[in-house]
Design a protein around this motif. Structure first.
Motif, PDB file in Angstrom:
ATOM      1  N   ASN A 243      15.359 -17.298 -24.129  1.00 27.98           N
ATOM      2  CA  ASN A 243      14.194 -18.149 -23.901  1.00 27.98           C
ATOM      3  C   ASN A 243      14.376 -19.017 -22.663  1.00 27.98           C
ATOM      4  OD1 ASN A 243      12.863 -17.164 -26.107  1.00 27.98           O
ATOM      5  ND2 ASN A 243      13.122 -18.972 -27.385  1.00 27.98           N
ATOM      6  N   TYR A 244      13.268 -19.664 -22.281  1.00 26.81           N
ATOM      7  CA  TYR A 244      13.279 -20.585 -21.141  1.00 26.81           C
ATOM      8  C   TYR A 244      12.656 -21.924 -21.535  1.00 26.81           C
ATOM      9  CZ  TYR A 244      14.117 -16.116 -18.881  1.00 26.81           C
ATOM     10  OH  TYR A 244      14.619 -14.884 -18.552  1.00 26.81           O
ATOM     11  N   THR A 245      12.839 -22.283 -22.789  1.00 23.05           N
ATOM     12  CA  THR A 245      12.446 -23.597 -23.275  1.00 23.05           C
ATOM     13  C   THR A 245      13.696 -24.468 -23.322  1.00 23.05           C
ATOM     14  OG1 THR A 245      10.591 -22.774 -24.605  1.00 23.05           O
ATOM     15  CG2 THR A 245      11.533 -24.897 -25.239  1.00 23.05           C
ATOM     16  N   PRO A 246      13.813 -25.468 -22.453  1.00 20.59           N
ATOM     17  CA  PRO A 246      15.052 -26.253 -22.372  1.00 20.59           C
ATOM     18  C   PRO A 246      15.145 -27.290 -23.497  1.00 20.59           C
ATOM     19  CG  PRO A 246      13.474 -27.059 -20.771  1.00 20.59           C
ATOM     20  CD  PRO A 246      12.831 -25.873 -21.429  1.00 20.59           C
ATOM     21  N   ASP A 247      15.362 -26.786 -24.717  1.00 23.16           N
ATOM     22  CA  ASP A 247      15.347 -27.659 -25.890  1.00 23.16           C
ATOM     23  C   ASP A 247      16.723 -28.199 -26.257  1.00 23.16           C
ATOM     24  OD1 ASP A 247      16.346 -25.216 -26.654  1.00 23.16           O
ATOM     25  OD2 ASP A 247      14.901 -24.848 -28.238  1.00 23.16           O
ATOM     26  N   THR A 248      17.744 -27.870 -25.465  1.00 23.83           N
ATOM     27  CA  THR A 248      19.100 -28.348 -25.723  1.00 23.83           C
ATOM     28  C   THR A 248      19.613 -29.107 -24.500  1.00 23.83           C
ATOM     29  OG1 THR A 248      19.547 -26.442 -27.152  1.00 23.83           O
ATOM     30  CG2 THR A 248      21.452 -27.661 -26.316  1.00 23.83           C
ATOM     31  N   ILE A 249      19.982 -30.369 -24.691  1.00 25.41           N
ATOM     32  CA  ILE A 249      20.573 -31.163 -23.609  1.00 25.41           C
ATOM     33  C   ILE A 249      22.088 -31.037 -23.718  1.00 25.41           C
ATOM     34  CG2 ILE A 249      20.809 -33.458 -22.589  1.00 25.41           C
ATOM     35  CD1 ILE A 249      18.088 -34.167 -23.792  1.00 25.41           C
ATOM     36  N   ASP A 250      22.691 -30.414 -22.708  1.00 21.58           N
ATOM     37  CA  ASP A 250      24.123 -30.119 -22.759  1.00 21.58           C
ATOM     38  C   ASP A 250      24.981 -31.168 -22.059  1.00 21.58           C
ATOM     39  OD1 ASP A 250      23.700 -27.620 -24.109  1.00 21.58           O
ATOM     40  OD2 ASP A 250      23.011 -26.795 -22.199  1.00 21.58           O
ATOM     41  N   ALA A 251      24.435 -31.847 -21.070  1.00 21.45           N
ATOM     42  CA  ALA A 251      25.188 -32.883 -20.358  1.00 21.45           C
ATOM     43  C   ALA A 251      24.194 -33.772 -19.609  1.00 21.45           C
ATOM     44  CB  ALA A 251      26.194 -32.273 -19.389  1.00 21.45           C
ATOM     45  N   VAL A 252      24.593 -35.031 -19.382  1.00 22.97           N
ATOM     46  CA  VAL A 252      23.744 -35.987 -18.665  1.00 22.97           C
ATOM     47  C   VAL A 252      24.602 -36.725 -17.632  1.00 22.97           C
ATOM     48  CG1 VAL A 252      22.252 -38.019 -18.858  1.00 22.97           C
ATOM     49  CG2 VAL A 252      22.274 -36.324 -20.704  1.00 22.97           C
ATOM     50  N   LEU A 253      24.060 -36.821 -16.414  1.00 20.15           N
ATOM     51  CA  LEU A 253      24.710 -37.599 -15.353  1.00 20.15           C
ATOM     52  C   LEU A 253      23.719 -38.633 -14.838  1.00 20.15           C
ATOM     53  CD1 LEU A 253      26.403 -34.739 -13.263  1.00 20.15           C
ATOM     54  CD2 LEU A 253      27.502 -36.229 -14.961  1.00 20.15           C
ATOM     55  N   GLU A 254      24.232 -39.804 -14.461  1.00 19.85           N
ATOM     56  CA  GLU A 254      23.383 -40.850 -13.885  1.00 19.85           C
ATOM     57  C   GLU A 254      23.988 -41.302 -12.559  1.00 19.85           C
ATOM     58  OE1 GLU A 254      22.561 -44.001 -16.577  1.00 19.85           O
ATOM     59  OE2 GLU A 254      21.736 -42.681 -18.134  1.00 19.85           O
ATOM     60  N   PHE A 255      23.090 -41.536 -11.577  1.00 24.41           N
ATOM     61  CA  PHE A 255      23.537 -41.928 -10.243  1.00 24.41           C
ATOM     62  C   PHE A 255      22.756 -43.157  -9.785  1.00 24.41           C
ATOM     63  CE2 PHE A 255      24.016 -37.363 -10.699  1.00 24.41           C
ATOM     64  CZ  PHE A 255      25.303 -37.130 -10.231  1.00 24.41           C
ATOM     65  N   ASP A 256      23.484 -44.156  -9.374  1.00 28.42           N
ATOM     66  CA  ASP A 256      22.852 -45.331  -8.784  1.00 28.42           C
ATOM     67  C   ASP A 256      22.584 -45.042  -7.307  1.00 28.42           C
ATOM     68  OD1 ASP A 256      22.778 -47.012 -11.049  1.00 28.42           O
ATOM     69  OD2 ASP A 256      24.924 -47.400 -10.811  1.00 28.42           O
ATOM     70  N   LEU A 257      21.335 -45.171  -6.907  1.00 22.40           N
ATOM     71  CA  LEU A 257      20.926 -44.827  -5.548  1.00 22.40           C
ATOM     72  C   LEU A 257      20.638 -46.075  -4.742  1.00 22.40           C
ATOM     73  CD1 LEU A 257      18.392 -41.923  -6.287  1.00 22.40           C
ATOM     74  CD2 LEU A 257      20.880 -41.784  -6.038  1.00 22.40           C
ATOM     75  N   LYS A 258      20.964 -45.996  -3.461  1.00 22.29           N
ATOM     76  CA  LYS A 258      20.535 -47.034  -2.537  1.00 22.29           C
ATOM     77  C   LYS A 258      19.210 -46.603  -1.914  1.00 22.29           C
ATOM     78  CE  LYS A 258      23.312 -45.055   1.227  1.00 22.29           C
ATOM     79  NZ  LYS A 258      22.224 -44.376   1.897  1.00 22.29           N
ATOM     80  N   LYS A 259      18.539 -47.519  -1.273  1.00 24.86           N
ATOM     81  CA  LYS A 259      17.302 -47.194  -0.580  1.00 24.86           C
ATOM     82  C   LYS A 259      17.572 -46.167   0.517  1.00 24.86           C
ATOM     83  CE  LYS A 259      13.377 -49.282   1.829  1.00 24.86           C
ATOM     84  NZ  LYS A 259      12.781 -50.542   2.358  1.00 24.86           N
ATOM     85  N   ASP A 260      16.628 -45.274   0.748  1.00 24.04           N
ATOM     86  CA  ASP A 260      16.700 -44.194   1.739  1.00 24.04           C
ATOM     87  C   ASP A 260      17.490 -43.012   1.177  1.00 24.04           C
ATOM     88  OD1 ASP A 260      15.147 -45.646   3.576  1.00 24.04           O
ATOM     89  OD2 ASP A 260      16.935 -46.705   4.295  1.00 24.04           O
ATOM     90  N   GLU A 261      18.167 -42.258   2.064  1.00 20.92           N
ATOM     91  CA  GLU A 261      18.777 -40.999   1.623  1.00 20.92           C
ATOM     92  C   GLU A 261      20.119 -41.228   0.940  1.00 20.92           C
ATOM     93  OE1 GLU A 261      18.756 -37.335   3.565  1.00 20.92           O
ATOM     94  OE2 GLU A 261      16.981 -37.737   4.791  1.00 20.92           O
ATOM     95  N   ASN A 262      20.376 -40.371  -0.086  1.00 23.19           N
ATOM     96  CA  ASN A 262      21.619 -40.417  -0.839  1.00 23.19           C
ATOM     97  C   ASN A 262      22.115 -38.989  -1.054  1.00 23.19           C
ATOM     98  OD1 ASN A 262      21.701 -43.412  -2.376  1.00 23.19           O
ATOM     99  ND2 ASN A 262      19.643 -42.690  -1.901  1.00 23.19           N
ATOM    100  N   GLU A 263      23.419 -38.798  -0.903  1.00 21.41           N
ATOM    101  CA  GLU A 263      23.999 -37.495  -1.252  1.00 21.41           C
ATOM    102  C   GLU A 263      24.469 -37.558  -2.699  1.00 21.41           C
ATOM    103  OE1 GLU A 263      27.088 -34.173   0.446  1.00 21.41           O
ATOM    104  OE2 GLU A 263      27.751 -36.267   0.448  1.00 21.41           O
ATOM    105  N   ILE A 264      24.081 -36.547  -3.466  1.00 16.43           N
ATOM    106  CA  ILE A 264      24.435 -36.470  -4.876  1.00 16.43           C
ATOM    107  C   ILE A 264      25.395 -35.301  -5.077  1.00 16.43           C
ATOM    108  CG2 ILE A 264      23.546 -36.008  -7.205  1.00 16.43           C
ATOM    109  CD1 ILE A 264      22.782 -38.736  -6.093  1.00 16.43           C
ATOM    110  N   VAL A 265      26.480 -35.544  -5.783  1.00 15.01           N
ATOM    111  CA  VAL A 265      27.393 -34.483  -6.190  1.00 15.01           C
ATOM    112  C   VAL A 265      27.408 -34.478  -7.716  1.00 15.01           C
ATOM    113  CG1 VAL A 265      29.723 -33.571  -6.098  1.00 15.01           C
ATOM    114  CG2 VAL A 265      28.786 -34.792  -4.119  1.00 15.01           C
TER     115      VAL A 265
END
Length: 762
Positions: free
Chosen positions: A523-545
Motif C-alpha cells: 500500500n501507499y497509505t502512510p499509516d505508520t510513523i517509524d521515526a521523527v526528526l526535528e530541526f531548529d531553523l534560522k531565517k533564510d536558507e538552512n541545510e538539513i541532514v
C-alpha cells in the motif's frame, strides 16, 4: 426503379452470422472484451445498440472514464488500469489530450475497426436468446432499424457487457436488483434505504459554450420551475457555479427509488426537466450576468446509468473484500474507486450528492465474479458482475469494468482452445493460464506474482550499458511552501538513506520530518510513523541532514514527510524518475478527500490520511540527495512481472548521463524468436480521464519513444520511432534464430530518467 407489390406482411432481411465469441454491449467493457478475444484469434461479433461505442464514456453521455486512480485523490499509487484499457487511455491522451468526447468516439472506433476478427454491429438491439439446452446459449437475435436487418448470431461463447444484463436476463441467469440488508453479508455500510433507496440513479449532463455575444433562452414548457427551491445544491458552491459543465454535473441524478431498467424513460424525462430548468435558472434568474453570452451547446439524449441488475456469480464481492483488501487465489483484476453510494432522491436531496469511502489501497477482483453458475457458455462483465450493492459502489466504474472485459475476452480464448467451460478455469491448477495471459498483455494483478509462460527473457543473461544510482534530485529553482505537508516517496530495502536538502524559513522556526510507511508493504497509505526528526531553523536558507537510523526488513516504499509549517519552503526538482513521486496531504473534494478520511462509527471503514500526487506539470519530486544512493533500478527488475512500480520500482533505469542506453539478452545456444514485447513506463500514477478534463502531455515523458532491436549478428529487426504506448508488441514476419537480442534506446529529451519495465521474448 424498384416496385414492390402489395403483400400481406413482410419481414426484415435476415443475416446469419457465426462467431466463436459473441459480445453484447459496446461500452468500454464490451470493447475491451471484443478486442482481447479478437487478438487471441477468435472470430468475434460485437453488438452495440447505439450508433457509437463507449457507453457512458461516449459522446452521447460524456462521462469521463475513471477507475483506481480516482482523479488522483486517493492513496492508490501507480494504479491506472493496464492492458487494453490502458492502451485506449494512452492513445486518447496522445490524440485528444484536450478531452473532446467526439474524438474519444473516434479512438474507440479506430481500435475496434482495426481488428480484422471483429464484426461490429452498431444500432443493433439484442432482443431474443435461443438455447441448445438449459445451460447453453446457441444464438441471439438482434435487429437494426437503421438498415432494416435482423441478425441471427450463433456462437460458442457469449459475454453480457450490456450494463443492464440483457443477455443474461433473457438467457435465464439468476440476478439481483437493489440493496441487501446488513444481515445478508455483514456489511456495516449496507445503506439505510430511507436515505439511500435500493439503487443508484441515472444522470444527464450538459455542455455550455461562450459565443461572445448575447444569447436569449426561452425554456421549454416541460422545464422544471422553481429549481432554486427544489434543488438545494444550487446554493452550494461545492456543487454549483455558473461556469461548470459536463461531468461536474454528475449530481443531476434521479431514479434511485424507481426501477432503473423499466423506468428509464421516465427517469430520462425527469432529468431533461431538471437540465432545462437549471439552465433557465442560470440564464434568466438575473443572478448570473456572466451567463449573458453563454449558450446551451449540448444536452445528453439519454441518461448515464449507474446500477441495475447484478448477476449471481461463483463468488460475490462485498464491502469487506474492498476495505480489507481480501486476497483471492483467482484474482484477475482490481479496483480502487471509493465505495460510492448516493442518496436515493438524487438531485432533489439535501446534503452531499454522494458518500465515498476509500480503502487504503487497491483490492482484488476474483475470476469467480465474472462467471455465472447457471449457464455453461456465458460470461458477465461490467457493472453487472457478482457483487453486493455496497461493493458495486466501487466495481461499477468504467475502467474497473473495462479490466473485467479484457479478463473474460482472454478467458473465452482459453476455454475455446482447451475445450473448457468458463467455470472450469476456476480450478486452482488452471487459473494460472488466465493470469499469465493477462500479465503478458500488460495487465497488473496486485498481490499475484505471475510467471509469464514461455518467456525466453527469464532464462537469458541480461547485461546493460549502465544503471542509475540515484544520489541526487537536483533543485530546479521552484519552491513549495509548507501550507500543507509534502512527502517524497522512495523505494527502500534495508536501511533508509541519509537525506540532505536545503530549506528556506521566513523566520526562525522548527521543521518536523517524519519517516512513514504503510502497514501493508503493497500500500501507499502512510499509516505508520517509524521515526521523527526535528530541526531548529534560522531565517533564510538552512541545510538539513536527516538520518532516521531506521531499517526495513522487507522491500517497500517509504515516505520522507515534511510536516506543515507555512513559514518554511522546500525546493522542488523537475527531474522525473520512473518509480519516484512526491505526494501531498491536501484536499481533493471531487472524491471526498478532505485530507483525512474520518468515517462515522459503525460503517466498517477505516480512518486515515490522504497523501496524493499532483498532475503534470506540477508533478515533481522534492530536491534532495541520498547517501547511499537509491539503488533500485537494476536490470534484474526486468525479470519481474509487475510491469509498474509496486513495492519497488520494478524498472531498469539507465544512468542519467547514458545518452544511448542498451540492454542485451544473451542465451547459451541459439533461440528461435518470433515475438518481442517491451513494457514501458507511461506513468500509471497519472489519471487519464477520457473527456472534458484536459492533460498536459500528449506523450508521457518517462516513456521511451525511439529504439532499435538487433540480433547477435547486428541485423536490425525493428527501428521504432514515435512510440507513446505502454506495451509494444513486435511480431516478426519470419522467425529469427539468434543467441542474443540487443535493444538500443534513444533517451527522451529533458530532465528525465525513463524506465523499461519488462521484456517478453518467445
Amino acid at each position: 426503379m424498384i416496385i414492390k407489390n402489395i403483400a400481406k406482411n413482410r419481414t426484415f432481411t435476415n443475416v446469419v452470422l457465426n462467431a466463436d465469441y459473441v459480445v453484447a454491449g459496446g461500452g468500454l467493457t464490451g470493447v475491451c472484451s471484443a478486442i482481447a478475444a479478437a487478438r487471441e484469434g477468435l472470430r468475434v461479433v460485437l453488438i452495440q445498440d447505439r450508433p457509437v461505442l463507449g457507453g457512458n464514456a461516449s459522446s452521447e453521455v460524456r462521462l469521463w472514464a475513471l477507475g483506481a486512480t480516482s482523479h488522483m485523490g486517493n492513496n492508490n499509487r501507480w494504479s491506472r488500469e493496464g492492458g487494453i484499457i490502458d492502451e485506449i487511455l494512452v492513445e486518447n491522451v496522445y490524440r485528444n489530450k484536450e478531452g473532446n468526447p467526439v474524438l474519444f468516439d473516434m479512438v474507440l472506433m479506430d481500435k475496434v475497426l482495426t481488428e480484422k476478427n471483429i464484426t461490429l454491429l452498431l444500432n443493433t438491439t439484442l432482443y431474443k436468446v435461443d438455447k441448445s439446452n438449459d445451460r447453453n446459449i446457441s444464438s441471439v437475435t438482434a435487429i437494426n432499424s437503421q438498415n432494416g436487418t435482423e441478425y441471427s448470431i450463433s456462437g460458442q461463447m457469449f459475454a453480457d457487457c450490456t450494463g443492464d444484463g440483457t443477455l443474461g436476463y433473457l438467457a435465464g441467469a439468476s440476478f439481483r436488483m437493489g440493496a441487501e440488508d446488513r444481515t445478508v453479508y455483514g456489511e456495516e455500510f449496507a445503506p439505510d434505504k430511507q436515505e439511500y433507496g435500493e439503487l443508484l440513479g441515472h444522470s444527464i449532463l450538459f455542455y455550455i459554450k461562450d459565443i461572445g455575444k448575447p444569447v436569449e433562452y426561452t425554456a421549454p414548457n416541460f422545464a422544471l420551475k422553481d429549481v432554486e427551491t427544489l434543488i438545494p445544491k444550487l446554493q452550494n458552491p461545492n456543487y454549483f457555479n455558473v461556469n461548470q459543465l459536463g461531468c461536474k454535473y454528475w449530481w443531476l441524478e434521479y431514479g434511485g427509488r424507481l426501477d432503473t431498467i423499466l423506468d428509464t424513460e421516465e427517469i430520462k424525462y425527469e432529468l431533461w426537466k431538471v437540465v432545462y430548468g437549471v439552465w433557465d435558472y442560470i440564464k434568466n434568474s438575473g443572478k448570473f450576468p456572466q451567463a449573458k453570452t453563454l449558450t446551451l451547446e449540448w444536452v445528453g439524449l439519454f441518461p448515464g446509468k449507474r446500477e441495475s441488475r447484478r448477476f449471481n456469480g461463483l463468488y460475490t464481492l462485498t464491502q469487506q473484500d474492498v476495505i480489507n483488501q481480501s486476497t483471492h487465489y483467482d484474482a484477475v483484476a482490481y479496483g480502487g474507486w471509493a465505495i460510492d453510494l448516493h442518496p436515493a432522491d438524487g438531485v432533489y436531496a439535501g446534503g452531499n450528492g454522494c458518500h465515498q469511502w476509500h480503502s487504503k489501497g487497491v483490492y482484488q477482483i476474483p475470476y469467480r465474479c465474472y462467471v455465472t453458475p447457471d449457464l455453461d457458455n456465458l460470461f458477465v462483465g461490467g457493472r453487472i458482475i457478482s457483487s453486493s450493492h455496497v461493493a458495486n459502489g466501487t466495481t461499477r466504474v468504467m475502467c474497473t469494468s473495462a479490466l473485467g472485459g479484457e479478463v473474460i475476452g482472454r478467458a473465452a480464448s482459453i476455454c475455446l482452445s482447451k475445450g473448457y467451460k468458463p467455470i472450469d478455469l476456476v480450478d486452482r491448477d488452471r487459473i494460472g493460464l488466465l493470469q499469465s495471459l493477462l500479465v503478458k498483455n500488460g495487465n497488473f494483478i496486485p498481490g499475484i506474482a505471475v510467471a509469464v509462460e514461455d518467456n525466453l527473457a527469464d532464462s537469458a543473461e541480461i547485461s546493460v550499458s549502465s544503471v542509475l544510482e540515484l544520489d541526487d534530485l537536483p533543485a530546479d529553482g521552484t519552491w513549495f511552501g509548507l501550507d500543507y505537508p509534502i512527502a517524497q516517496l522512495i523505494p527502500v530495502n534495508g536501511k533508509v538513506p541519509v537525506v540532505r536538502m536545503n530549506v528556506k524559513a521566513d523566520n526562525a522556526t522548527r521543521l518536523v520530518m517524519e519517516l512513514r510507511s504503510s502497514s501493508k508493504s503493497e500500500n501507499y497509505t502512510p499509516d505508520t510513523i517509524d521515526a521523527v526528526l526535528e530541526f531548529d531553523l534560522k531565517k533564510d536558507e538552512n541545510e538539513i541532514v536527516a538520518d532516521f537510523s531506521y531499517s526495513y526488513a522487507t522491500p517497500r516504499y517509504a515516505f520522507i514527510c515534511l510536516m506543515k509549517n507555512p513559514e518554511i519552503s522546500v525546493p522542488m526538482s523537475g527531474r522525473l524518475v520512473t518509480g519516484l513521486t512526491a505526494v501531498y496531504n491536501y484536499i481533493n473534494p471531487a472524491v471526498s478527500n478532505f485530507g483525512k478520511q474520518v468515517p462515522p462509527e459503525g460503517i466498517g471503514v477505516e480512518e486515515f490520511e490522504f497523501w496524493c500526487p499532483k498532475r503534470r506539470p506540477e508533478s515533481k519530486n522534492i530536491a534532495m540527495s541520498f547517501a547511499p544512493s537509491l539503488a533500485s533500478f537494476n536490470s534484474e527488475n526486468l525479470r519481474n512481472s509487475y510491469y509498474r512500480p509496486y513495492i519497488g520500482t520494478n524498472a531498469w533505469v539507465a544512468a542519467f548521463d547514458d545518452a544511448r542506453p542498451e540492454v542485451c539478452f544473451k542465451w547459451n545456444g541459439r533461440k528461435q524468436i518470433k515475438t518481442i514485447i517491451l513494457y514501458f513506463d507511461t506513468d500509471t500514477d497519472q489519471a487519464m480521464e477520457t473527456v472534458q478534463m484536459g492533460h498536459f502531455d500528449a506523450c508521457v515523458p518517462t516513456c521511451y519513444r525511439e529504439y532499435i532491436i538487433r540480433n547477435s549478428e547486428g541485423k536490425e529487426l525493428y527501428h521504432i520511432t514515435g512510440n507513446h504506448q505502454t506495451l509494444n508488441v513486435l511480431e516478426l514476419d519470419q522467425p529469427v534464430t539468434t543467441d542474443a537480442i540487443y535493444v538500443n534506446f534513444v533517451r527522451p529529451c529533458g530532465d528525465v530518467c525513463p524506465g523499461l519495465m519488462g521484456v517478453y521474448v518467445c
